[in-house]
Design a protein around this motif. Structure first.
Motif, mmCIF file in Angstrom:
data_model
loop_
_atom_site.group_PDB
_atom_site.id
_atom_site.type_symbol
_atom_site.label_atom_id
_atom_site.label_comp_id
_atom_site.label_asym_id
_atom_site.label_seq_id
_atom_site.Cartn_x
_atom_site.Cartn_y
_atom_site.Cartn_z
ATOM 1 N N ALA A 190 0.689 -1.225 -0.289
ATOM 2 C CA ALA A 190 0.060 0.111 0.151
ATOM 3 C C ALA A 190 0.657 1.264 -0.180
ATOM 4 O O ALA A 190 0.627 1.824 -1.071
ATOM 5 C CB ALA A 190 -0.955 -0.079 1.029
ATOM 6 N N LYS A 191 1.385 1.244 0.590
ATOM 7 C CA LYS A 191 2.600 2.384 1.355
ATOM 8 C C LYS A 191 3.449 2.676 -0.573
ATOM 9 O O LYS A 191 3.394 3.985 -0.743
ATOM 10 C CB LYS A 191 4.207 2.095 2.019
ATOM 11 C CG LYS A 191 3.582 2.725 3.348
ATOM 12 C CD LYS A 191 4.644 2.065 4.097
ATOM 13 C CE LYS A 191 4.300 2.398 5.281
ATOM 14 N NZ LYS A 191 5.306 2.880 6.716
ATOM 15 N N ALA A 192 3.875 1.389 -1.575
ATOM 16 C CA ALA A 192 4.939 1.448 -2.313
ATOM 17 C C ALA A 192 3.451 1.867 -3.607
ATOM 18 O O ALA A 192 4.007 3.242 -4.642
ATOM 19 C CB ALA A 192 5.390 0.306 -2.962
ATOM 20 N N GLU A 193 2.686 1.601 -3.103
ATOM 21 C CA GLU A 193 1.224 2.071 -4.462
ATOM 22 C C GLU A 193 1.136 3.693 -3.718
ATOM 23 O O GLU A 193 1.714 4.185 -5.079
ATOM 24 C CB GLU A 193 -0.103 1.554 -4.335
ATOM 25 C CG GLU A 193 0.493 -0.008 -5.172
ATOM 26 C CD GLU A 193 -0.919 -0.749 -4.929
ATOM 27 O OE1 GLU A 193 -2.563 0.006 -3.968
ATOM 28 O OE2 GLU A 193 -1.396 -1.461 -5.758
ATOM 29 N N VAL A 194 0.967 4.283 -2.831
ATOM 30 C CA VAL A 194 0.584 5.087 -2.635
ATOM 31 C C VAL A 194 1.649 6.503 -3.159
ATOM 32 O O VAL A 194 2.058 7.697 -3.679
ATOM 33 C CB VAL A 194 0.813 5.586 -0.786
ATOM 34 C CG1 VAL A 194 0.854 7.150 -0.658
ATOM 35 C CG2 VAL A 194 -0.561 5.201 -1.074
ATOM 36 N N LYS A 195 2.776 5.952 -2.918
ATOM 37 C CA LYS A 195 4.013 6.906 -3.141
ATOM 38 C C LYS A 195 4.095 7.233 -4.399
ATOM 39 O O LYS A 195 4.703 7.504 -5.152
ATOM 40 C CB LYS A 195 5.831 6.182 -2.838
ATOM 41 C CG LYS A 195 6.574 6.185 -3.044
ATOM 42 C CD LYS A 195 8.384 5.754 -2.199
ATOM 43 C CE LYS A 195 9.285 6.563 -2.692
ATOM 44 N NZ LYS A 195 10.644 6.055 -2.060
ATOM 45 N N ALA A 196 3.956 5.778 -5.279
ATOM 46 C CA ALA A 196 4.007 5.608 -7.361
ATOM 47 C C ALA A 196 2.849 6.557 -7.370
ATOM 48 O O ALA A 196 3.335 7.110 -8.555
ATOM 49 C CB ALA A 196 3.848 4.225 -7.123
ATOM 50 N N ALA A 197 2.008 6.955 -6.972
ATOM 51 C CA ALA A 197 1.017 7.768 -7.502
ATOM 52 C C ALA A 197 1.060 9.130 -7.330
ATOM 53 O O ALA A 197 1.359 9.940 -7.752
ATOM 54 C CB ALA A 197 -0.714 7.109 -6.609
ATOM 55 N N LYS A 198 2.004 9.562 -6.062
ATOM 56 C CA LYS A 198 2.355 11.009 -5.903
ATOM 57 C C LYS A 198 3.371 10.995 -6.632
ATOM 58 O O LYS A 198 4.170 12.142 -7.183
ATOM 59 C CB LYS A 198 3.281 11.029 -4.263
ATOM 60 C CG LYS A 198 1.933 10.314 -3.011
ATOM 61 C CD LYS A 198 2.870 11.012 -1.650
ATOM 62 C CE LYS A 198 1.785 10.979 -0.771
ATOM 63 N NZ LYS A 198 2.042 10.887 0.790
ATOM 64 N N SER A 199 4.086 10.333 -7.360
ATOM 65 C CA SER A 199 5.368 10.244 -7.902
ATOM 66 C C SER A 199 4.680 10.876 -9.222
ATOM 67 O O SER A 199 4.991 12.104 -9.945
ATOM 68 C CB SER A 199 6.579 9.329 -8.265
ATOM 69 O OG SER A 199 7.007 8.643 -6.573
ATOM 70 N N ALA A 200 3.459 9.732 -9.669
ATOM 71 C CA ALA A 200 3.551 9.906 -11.091
ATOM 72 C C ALA A 200 2.371 11.809 -11.224
ATOM 73 O O ALA A 200 2.588 12.414 -12.168
ATOM 74 C CB ALA A 200 1.785 8.908 -11.637
ATOM 75 N N ALA A 201 1.509 11.562 -9.868
ATOM 76 C CA ALA A 201 0.973 12.995 -9.870
ATOM 77 C C ALA A 201 2.688 14.374 -9.982
ATOM 78 O O ALA A 201 1.459 15.194 -10.655
ATOM 79 C CB ALA A 201 0.548 13.289 -8.518
ATOM 80 N N ALA A 202 3.404 13.842 -9.363
ATOM 81 C CA ALA A 202 4.103 15.140 -9.587
ATOM 82 C C ALA A 202 4.918 15.466 -10.742
ATOM 83 O O ALA A 202 5.404 16.365 -11.509
ATOM 84 C CB ALA A 202 5.250 15.205 -8.238
ATOM 85 N N ALA A 203 4.931 14.507 -10.816
ATOM 86 C CA ALA A 203 5.189 14.108 -12.952
ATOM 87 C C ALA A 203 4.808 15.118 -13.921
ATOM 88 O O ALA A 203 4.562 15.894 -14.638
ATOM 89 C CB ALA A 203 6.025 12.744 -13.391
ATOM 90 N N GLU A 204 3.088 15.144 -13.293
ATOM 91 C CA GLU A 204 2.141 14.724 -14.071
ATOM 92 C C GLU A 204 1.730 16.650 -13.669
ATOM 93 O O GLU A 204 1.775 17.576 -15.567
ATOM 94 C CB GLU A 204 0.831 14.548 -13.973
ATOM 95 C CG GLU A 204 0.176 15.295 -14.950
ATOM 96 C CD GLU A 204 -1.574 14.336 -14.609
ATOM 97 O OE1 GLU A 204 -2.618 14.310 -14.907
ATOM 98 O OE2 GLU A 204 -1.496 13.685 -14.143
ATOM 99 N N ARG A 205 2.152 17.266 -12.786
ATOM 100 C CA ARG A 205 2.021 18.708 -12.530
ATOM 101 C C ARG A 205 3.269 19.048 -13.321
ATOM 102 O O ARG A 205 3.064 20.540 -13.515
ATOM 103 C CB ARG A 205 2.394 18.304 -10.648
ATOM 104 C CG ARG A 205 1.524 20.301 -10.233
ATOM 105 C CD ARG A 205 1.339 20.177 -8.544
ATOM 106 N NE ARG A 205 2.737 19.025 -8.667
ATOM 107 C CZ ARG A 205 2.189 18.306 -7.776
ATOM 108 N NH1 ARG A 205 1.329 17.972 -7.961
ATOM 109 N NH2 ARG A 205 3.324 17.354 -6.760
ATOM 110 N N ALA A 206 4.297 19.136 -12.647
ATOM 111 C CA ALA A 206 5.454 20.022 -13.397
ATOM 112 C C ALA A 206 5.329 19.592 -15.094
ATOM 113 O O ALA A 206 6.101 20.584 -15.378
ATOM 114 C CB ALA A 206 6.673 18.435 -13.074
ATOM 115 N N ALA A 207 5.119 18.424 -16.036
ATOM 116 C CA ALA A 207 4.548 18.983 -16.952
ATOM 117 C C ALA A 207 3.611 19.954 -17.426
ATOM 118 O O ALA A 207 3.440 20.478 -18.808
ATOM 119 C CB ALA A 207 4.022 16.788 -17.768
ATOM 120 N N SER A 208 2.462 19.185 -16.635
ATOM 121 C CA SER A 208 1.455 20.450 -16.764
ATOM 122 C C SER A 208 2.450 21.904 -16.849
ATOM 123 O O SER A 208 2.041 23.521 -17.617
ATOM 124 C CB SER A 208 0.844 20.447 -15.809
ATOM 125 O OG SER A 208 -0.594 21.547 -15.846
#
Length: 242
Positions: A190-208
């Motif tokens: 669960a922690k790994a999934e949350v961490k991956a989701a946060k990383s994906a959201a951060a990458a998407e936000r940076a691209a935007s």
């Protein structure tokens, strides 16, 4: 009378616990069963010879089995050995998952809105990899209607069966009825999934943000070109001196 602390001892009267291995000159026995740096068996040799071999190889003589007769010693880099063991211990602690049990309390005649709110909390707990203890609290005459609590617990278990399972079936405990739900996913997953989701959201936000910045830069450049074109003036009357 004094006490001597050996590597295989854990404590002394009034002393502290020690797990340090004896190395080099601290090894006081006459002979040892020697193991080479690559795990090869050398055999029983005088301790003085084993120390000499360690010095020649720029290694340490480490007593790895003090209770054997004679003690087993190995040639190794003791500093590197301790560092690697410390790294492994830290990694093991990092991968440990503490079992957390959350609790959610409900009334047997809970209304739909409150039920959805409580269920939302249970979903959040299970997604985080935590167990959930569900408690149905009976009051007054409700104690004579345990089937109300049982049906509510059964309904909740069915609503979240994609995230958790019934680890402890409903059982009466005085005025309460208790059931425990366990998560399908481990805490570490669960922690790994949350961490991956946060990383994906951060990458998407940076691209935007990068895309928005590029659009602003292009718009500013376009406005600058338009202003220059509007600022040009030509003398259309040849008789007027420039």
């Amino acid at each position: 009378m004094g006490f001597r602390l050996d590597a295989h001892q854990t404590s002394l009267p009034g002393g502290h616990i020690s797990t340090e291995l004896r190395i080099n000159d601290r090894i006081r026995v006459a002979e040892v069963r020697l193991v080479g740096p690559n795990g090869e068996t050398v055999g029983i040799v005088p301790t003085a010879d084993a120390l000499r071999l360690a010095q020649e190889a720029d290694l340490d003589l480490v007593e790895v089995a003090p209770t054997a007769r004679p003690p087993v010693c190995k040639l190794m880099d003791y500093g590197k050995f301790k560092y690697e063991n410390a790294q492994k211990a830290r990694e093991a602690r990092r991968n440990q998952t503490n079992v957390v049990i959350k609790e959610m309390k409900l009334r047997p005649k809970i209304d739909q809105h409150d039920y959805e709110t409580k269920k939302g909390h249970v979903v959040r707990f299970l997604k985080a990899g935590d167990k959930v203890k569900i408690t149905i609290m009976f009051r007054g005459r409700e104690q004579h209607r345990p089937e109300l609590g049982f049906r509510l617990l059964q309904r909740l278990a069915e609503d979240v069966d994609d995230l958790g399972f019934v680890e402890s079936k409903p059982k009466q405990d005085g005025r309460n009825m208790i059931m425990v739900l366990g998560p399908h996913k481990k805490k570490s997953e669960a922690k790994a999934e949350v961490k991956a989701a946060k990383s994906a959201a951060a990458a998407e936000r940076a691209a935007s943000e990068a895309e928005e910045k590029a659009e602003r830069t292009a718009a500013n450049a376009q406005r600058g070109t338009t202003k220059k074109e509007r600022g040009r003036s030509e003398n259309l009357d040849p008789e007027i001196d420039a």
